[in-house]
Design an enzyme around this catalytic site. Structure first.
Site, PDB file in Angstrom:
ATOM      1  N   ASP A  84       0.810  -1.209  -0.102  1.00 61.07           N
ATOM      2  CA  ASP A  84       0.102   0.068  -0.058  1.00 61.07           C
ATOM      3  C   ASP A  84       1.021   1.112   0.001  1.00 61.07           C
ATOM      4  O   ASP A  84       1.775   1.404   0.839  1.00 61.07           O
ATOM      5  CB  ASP A  84      -0.857  -0.017   1.281  1.00 61.07           C
ATOM      6  CG  ASP A  84      -2.395  -0.178   0.936  1.00 61.07           C
ATOM      7  OD1 ASP A  84      -2.894  -0.069  -0.253  1.00 61.07           O
ATOM      8  OD2 ASP A  84      -3.128  -0.327   1.880  1.00 61.07           O
ATOM      9  N   LYS A 112      -0.328  -0.352  -4.340  1.00 59.87           N
ATOM     10  CA  LYS A 112      -1.736  -0.091  -4.351  1.00 59.87           C
ATOM     11  C   LYS A 112      -1.996   1.279  -3.981  1.00 59.87           C
ATOM     12  O   LYS A 112      -1.554   1.718  -2.968  1.00 59.87           O
ATOM     13  CB  LYS A 112      -2.538  -0.900  -3.433  1.00 59.87           C
ATOM     14  CG  LYS A 112      -3.885  -0.894  -3.501  1.00 59.87           C
ATOM     15  CD  LYS A 112      -4.804  -1.752  -2.822  1.00 59.87           C
ATOM     16  CE  LYS A 112      -4.658  -1.931  -1.094  1.00 59.87           C
ATOM     17  NZ  LYS A 112      -5.288  -0.907  -0.591  1.00 59.87           N
ATOM     18  N   GLU A 114      -5.167   4.355  -3.425  1.00 59.77           N
ATOM     19  CA  GLU A 114      -6.561   4.472  -3.478  1.00 59.77           C
ATOM     20  C   GLU A 114      -6.804   6.008  -4.248  1.00 59.77           C
ATOM     21  O   GLU A 114      -6.400   6.955  -3.692  1.00 59.77           O
ATOM     22  CB  GLU A 114      -6.771   4.788  -1.880  1.00 59.77           C
ATOM     23  CG  GLU A 114      -6.522   3.703  -0.986  1.00 59.77           C
ATOM     24  CD  GLU A 114      -7.101   3.849   0.545  1.00 59.77           C
ATOM     25  OE1 GLU A 114      -7.640   5.011   0.737  1.00 59.77           O
ATOM     26  OE2 GLU A 114      -6.629   3.028   1.157  1.00 59.77           O
ATOM     27  N   GLU A 181     -13.608  -1.922  -2.602  1.00 61.98           N
ATOM     28  CA  GLU A 181     -13.850  -2.161  -1.126  1.00 61.98           C
ATOM     29  C   GLU A 181     -15.327  -1.549  -0.609  1.00 61.98           C
ATOM     30  O   GLU A 181     -15.829  -0.340  -1.043  1.00 61.98           O
ATOM     31  CB  GLU A 181     -13.057  -1.569  -0.273  1.00 61.98           C
ATOM     32  CG  GLU A 181     -13.116  -1.601   1.188  1.00 61.98           C
ATOM     33  CD  GLU A 181     -12.075  -1.387   2.122  1.00 61.98           C
ATOM     34  OE1 GLU A 181     -11.031  -0.999   1.767  1.00 61.98           O
ATOM     35  OE2 GLU A 181     -12.342  -1.224   3.491  1.00 61.98           O
TER      36      GLU A 181
HETATM   37  O1  KIV Z   1      -5.070  -1.766   4.101  1.00 62.22           O
HETATM   38  C1  KIV Z   1      -5.663  -2.684   3.664  1.00 62.22           C
HETATM   39  O2  KIV Z   1      -5.672  -3.605   4.373  1.00 62.22           O
HETATM   40  C2  KIV Z   1      -6.549  -2.796   2.487  1.00 62.22           C
HETATM   41  C3  KIV Z   1      -7.544  -3.721   2.409  1.00 62.22           C
HETATM   42  C4  KIV Z   1      -8.664  -3.627   3.378  1.00 62.22           C
HETATM   43  C5  KIV Z   1      -7.883  -4.156   0.896  1.00 62.22           C
HETATM   44  O3  KIV Z   1      -6.384  -1.914   1.674  1.00 62.22           O
END
Ligand code: KIV
Length: 264
Positions: A84, A112, A114, A181
């Site tokens: 992330d 990833k 957002e 999500e």
């Molecule tokens: O940070 C995380 O764990 C997520 C998941 C909920 C997809 O983004």
């Protein structure tokens, strides 16, 4: 487990084979997941809540994610490992490149982010520079203060149409996975059919190509709140390895998420 790449997931999407994924934060659990052949792992910024005990994900830093990415990579050499990008680490395309490089060097295969179509330039810049991207849409927890809480997204027609357009724009910019999500299953189905890349869902019904759970929810050890769409697989199996195997097999068969764990 054989090495999992984006091509593996694309092939599965084309064959209609569903796949499971989980968050992971350390080498021991990563190893346990790999032993059960969990193909995709995510070092999520959820670590701010489940590991650090914070109220939300906003305090998490790039250094935090890089550290846990190294740990997970050590335990799971063969999963497709996503990391992330934390809050405010990709506010500009240039900043995103700098920070994504740190996560790729730590062992991630993909980062990833957002957000919707405002990320098009960033996704383009990252993918052109060899950083694969997963685009996270719907309830994006870093926007909790904009949303005024953790609320289902895409219930209204206009919002749903915008999310479909965002998914297509991000795919066009180079995103190789879309993560949804907390959206109604009907919207998740529209997006899964509209894009060619694999779609991973959490709280998005069983129509997506893959599913993801926060591992603490899978084992029922989340300190505070358990979302309605999550499931504790440890209660019915009584053993962590069996819980993981059950989760994977229920996702593959389409048994999870069932109606009780789906947002209508
Ligand atoms: O940070 C995380 O764990 C997520 C998941 C909920 C997809 O983004």
């Amino acid at each position: 487990m054989k090495k999992i790449t984006i091509n593996t997931l694309l092939k599965w999407k084309q064959e209609g084979k569903k796949f499971a994924s989980s968050t992971a934060y350390d080498a021991s659990f990563a190893q346990l997941f790999e032993s059960q052949e969990m193909p995709v792992l995510l070092v999520g910024d959820s670590l701010g809540m489940v590991l650090q005990g914070k109220e939300d994900t906003l305090p998490v830093t790039v250094e935090d994610i890089a550290y846990h990415t190294k740990c997970v990579r050590a335990g799971s050499p063969n999963s497709l490992l996503m990391a992330d990008m934390p809050f405010m680490s990709y506010a500009t395309p240039e900043q995103a490149c700098q920070n994504a490089a740190a996560l790729m060097r730590a062992g991630a295969n993909m980062v990833k982010l957002e957000g919707g179509d405002w990320l098009v330039d960033t996704v383009k810049m990252l993918t052109e520079r060899a950083v694969p991207v997963c685009a996270h849409l719907g309830l994006t927890p870093q926007s909790v203060n904009i949303f005024g809480g953790y609320k289902v997204q895409g219930r209204e027609d206009a919002q749903a149409d915008k999310m479909v357009q965002d998914a297509l724009a991000l795919q066009h910019a180079g995103a190789q996975i879309i993560l949804l999500e907390c959206v109604p299953a009907s919207l998740a189905e529209r997006i899964t059919k509209a894009v060619n890349v694999p779609v991973i869902g959490i709280g998005a019904g069983n129509v997506t190509d893959g599913q993801i759970l926060v591992m603490h929810d899978m084992f029922g050890i989340s300190a505070n709140y358990m979302p309605k769409f999550s499931k504790n697989f440890l209660t019915e199996t009584g053993d962590m390895r069996k819980a993981v195997a059950q989760y994977i097999s229920d996702v593959e068969s389409g048994a999870f998420p069932d109606d009780a764990h789906t947002i209508a």
